[in-house]
Design an enzyme around this catalytic site. Structure first.
Site, PDB file in Angstrom:
ATOM      1  N   GLY A 240      14.639  25.857  49.557  1.00  0.00           N
ATOM      2  CA  GLY A 240      14.653  25.173  50.847  1.00  0.00           C
ATOM      3  C   GLY A 240      13.878  25.997  51.858  1.00  0.00           C
ATOM      4  N   SER A 241      14.184  25.765  53.109  1.00  0.00           N
ATOM      5  CA  SER A 241      13.412  26.423  54.169  1.00  0.00           C
ATOM      6  C   SER A 241      13.792  27.898  54.291  1.00  0.00           C
ATOM      7  CB  SER A 241      13.677  25.712  55.500  1.00  0.00           C
ATOM      8  OG  SER A 241      15.043  25.852  55.828  1.00  0.00           O
ATOM      9  N   THR A 242      12.892  28.659  54.877  1.00  0.00           N
ATOM     10  CA  THR A 242      13.155  30.089  55.092  1.00  0.00           C
ATOM     11  C   THR A 242      14.345  30.264  56.046  1.00  0.00           C
ATOM     12  OG1 THR A 242      10.867  30.616  54.640  1.00  0.00           O
ATOM     13  CG2 THR A 242      12.097  32.239  55.920  1.00  0.00           C
ATOM     14  N   ALA A 243      14.447  29.407  57.035  1.00  0.00           N
ATOM     15  CA  ALA A 243      15.550  29.544  58.002  1.00  0.00           C
ATOM     16  C   ALA A 243      16.901  29.394  57.299  1.00  0.00           C
ATOM     17  CB  ALA A 243      15.408  28.493  59.100  1.00  0.00           C
ATOM     18  N   THR A 244      17.033  28.376  56.439  1.00  0.00           N
ATOM     19  CA  THR A 244      18.307  28.194  55.725  1.00  0.00           C
ATOM     20  C   THR A 244      18.494  29.299  54.687  1.00  0.00           C
ATOM     21  OG1 THR A 244      18.053  25.818  56.039  1.00  0.00           O
ATOM     22  CG2 THR A 244      19.755  26.501  54.521  1.00  0.00           C
ATOM     23  N   GLY A 245      17.402  29.694  54.048  1.00  0.00           N
ATOM     24  CA  GLY A 245      17.486  30.781  53.059  1.00  0.00           C
ATOM     25  C   GLY A 245      18.072  32.050  53.657  1.00  0.00           C
ATOM     26  N   GLU A 262      13.927  30.455  46.820  1.00  0.00           N
ATOM     27  CA  GLU A 262      12.581  29.861  46.761  1.00  0.00           C
ATOM     28  C   GLU A 262      12.381  29.160  48.098  1.00  0.00           C
ATOM     29  OE1 GLU A 262      10.425  29.880  44.025  1.00  0.00           O
ATOM     30  OE2 GLU A 262      11.797  31.121  42.871  1.00  0.00           O
ATOM     31  N   CYS A 296       6.185  22.723  48.563  1.00  0.00           N
ATOM     32  CA  CYS A 296       6.216  24.103  49.080  1.00  0.00           C
ATOM     33  C   CYS A 296       4.919  24.827  48.781  1.00  0.00           C
ATOM     34  CB  CYS A 296       7.386  24.844  48.457  1.00  0.00           C
ATOM     35  SG  CYS A 296       7.364  24.767  46.671  1.00  0.00           S
TER      36      CYS A 296
END
Ligand code: NAD
Length: 490
Positions: A240-245, A262, A296
């Protein structure tokens, strides 16, 4: 209003008879505590209703997965390889239904020149088959002076999988098939924007697996956060997104739960001076606009030498003009919609802001239909202070930046926090090699982009992720190392 705040555009066909998709855990279909409408992003019609799990149901599912782990982890390797082939067959037998469901909930066309939802289900089959033949053997790493040391790879336990909305079923497979292959059991939480294909596939796959090996627990951020902080989940794999990661990593730290992440990319592609523009334009276009730019590892920014700048822009504009955007269920559609309202608005805002800052919109950017379809936008005269270049757009808009020296192009390509993929395009082998050596990314492509193979490890560097999936190295992400250290007696 549905779960995603899409309240200003009403679903066009609330028939009241769309299918309700239950979750599956412990081998049983279970209704959630509520249901959410899942919308077709092309016309905002209701595709079906997803069950939504409670936190208690998540705990129940984890208990089922834990119980199943006891026997699944001790099965002979050959049986787990066989299970991957049985799952491939389930995808094969149900390809039509699953492809249609992906098109309806995600938007990508059924065909799209061979890269639509049929391709996504084909990828599921391919990944299952390829993973069935991967194996991590025990290694004797010391045998001297009466000491024998064997390095074993043992299953980790219950794997929590959290997936995004762009390739919903294929990414679920990327998470669960190596996990199952190596003797783990799995809880998947699909994106609430595209849960139906995963809910249905897990239901079907449970017909060929022992109960509790593969489970799906749908919900939003609350269920995701509960998975990543769960004391009885042994590993989290997140795409998912970097923010959620970042949030996943923080909450996994509560129990020191290992994570594979990822995350988002902002892939650069560099076209070298003198590149054969006409021959390469289709590859560049596809490398950007596959799945309407919502991949992505797709091109997010294009750097072109000043000598070829006009020619590259014109070639891409011509391709954009002949691209048919629309309803993915129609046979001649090349590109489907952006998947959701937030993403649709983000892409439109980025394009609008870039134009205000001096970019030229050469073609595209128009909204089509009731939902979130956008024609492919090609923007020239883009610069690095524009958000559309500096940040991942994840949609059908391509900013093209002019460069005058190779050093300048490489510096710009490497200047973001992302490091998923990058590519370099041209014909001079020495220059292609030296530029690819200097690009910082998990995968560097030469004369192609956005290609994946189940045997080739894939993952990001910098803020694009931790760890790899696919191939033998990917399989290793789902095992613990266990050392057997034995001294001979006498
Ligand atoms: P997202 O981060 O918004 O959501 C991903 C998943 O996380 C969803 O299931 C969501 O419900 C869940 N989630 C939300 N909040 C959570 C929380 N606090 N804790 C745990 N889970 C939570 O991402 P998205 O918008 O669905 O997907 C698009 C992004 O995914 C893009 O940035 C794209 O680049 C990235 N992506 C990366 C790869 C890769 O292989 N690197 C592949 C596909 C997509």
């Amino acid at each position: 209003m549905n779960l995603f705040g899409q309240k200003d555009k009403k679903p066009s066909m609330v028939m009241g008879n769309e299918k309700i998709y239950p979750m599956t855990y412990g081998g049983a279909q279970v209704e959630g505590i509520s249901r959410d409408a899942v919308l077709n992003p092309f016309d905002l019609s209701v595709v079906g209703y997803s069950s939504v799990a409670s936190l208690d149901q998540l705990d129940d599912a984890v208990r089922c997965a834990r119980k199943a782990f006891e026997s699944w982890s001790t099965r002979p390797d050959s049986q787990r390889a066989e299970a991957c082939l049985k799952i491939a067959k389930v995808f094969e037998d149900n390809a039509q239904e699953l492809s249609r469901l992906i098109t309806q909930e995600q938007g990508k066309p059924l065909n799209a020149g061979g890269f639509g939802s049929g391709f996504e289900v084909g990828g599921c089959i391919g990944w299952c088959r390829a993973t069935s033949i991967l194996k991590i053997d025990d290694k004797k790493i010391l045998d001297a002076d009466g000491v024998t040391v064997i390095q074993k790879s043992v299953p980790m336990g219950v794997i929590g999988s959290i997936t995004p909305w762009n390739w919903p079923l294929l990414i679920a497979v990327w998470h669960f098939i190596p996990a199952i292959r190596t003797g783990n059991t799995v809880i998947i939480k699909p994106s609430p924007l595209t849960p139906l294909s995963t809910l249905r596939a897990v239901e079907l796959i449970n017909e060929v697996l022992p109960p509790g090996v593969l489970n799906v627990v749908p919900g939003g951020a609350e269920i995701g956060a509960a998975i990543s902080s769960h004391a009885d989940i042994d590993k989290v794999v997140f795409t998912g997104s970097t923010a959620t990661g970042r949030r996943v990593m923080a909450s996994a730290s509560e129990n020191i739960t290992p994570c594979s992440l990822e995350l988002g990319g902002n892939d650069a592609a560099i076209v070298l001076p003198g590149a054969p523009v006409a021959a390469m334009a289709p590859g560049l276009f596809f490398g950007k606009f596959i799945n309407a730019g919502q991949t992505c590892g797709s091109i997010q920014r294009l750097y072109v030498h000043e000598s070829d700048y006009e020619a590259v822009c014109s070639a891409l504009v011509e391709l954009a003009k002949t691209t048919n955007v629309g309803d993915g269920l129609l046979p001649d559609t090349d590109l489907g919609p952006v998947q959701n309202k937030a993403q649709f608005e983000k892409v439109r805002e980025m394009v609008g802001d870039a134009i205000k800052q001096g970019a030229q919109l050469l073609v595209g950017g128009e909204s089509i239909g009731e939902g979130y379809a956008l024609t492919p936008a090609i923007l020239s005269h883009c610069t690095h202070d524009m958000e559309i270049v500096a940040k991942e757009q994840f949609g059908p808009a391509l900013p093209i930046v002019k460069y005058s020296s190779i050093d300048q192009a490489i510096a710009m390509a490497n200047s973001t926090d992302s490091g998923l993929c990058a590519s370099v395009w041209g014909t001079d082998p020495d220059l292609l090699q030296s530029v690819s050596d200097r690009l910082i990314a998990g995968t560097v492509y030469i004369n192609t982009h956005a290609e994946l193979n189940p045997m080739v490890p894939f993952g990001g560097v910098k803020q694009s992720g931790i760890g790899v999936l696919f191939g033998e190295d990917g399989l290793k992400s789902f095992v613990n190392t266990k050392i057997l250290y034995q001294r001979s007696v006498g």
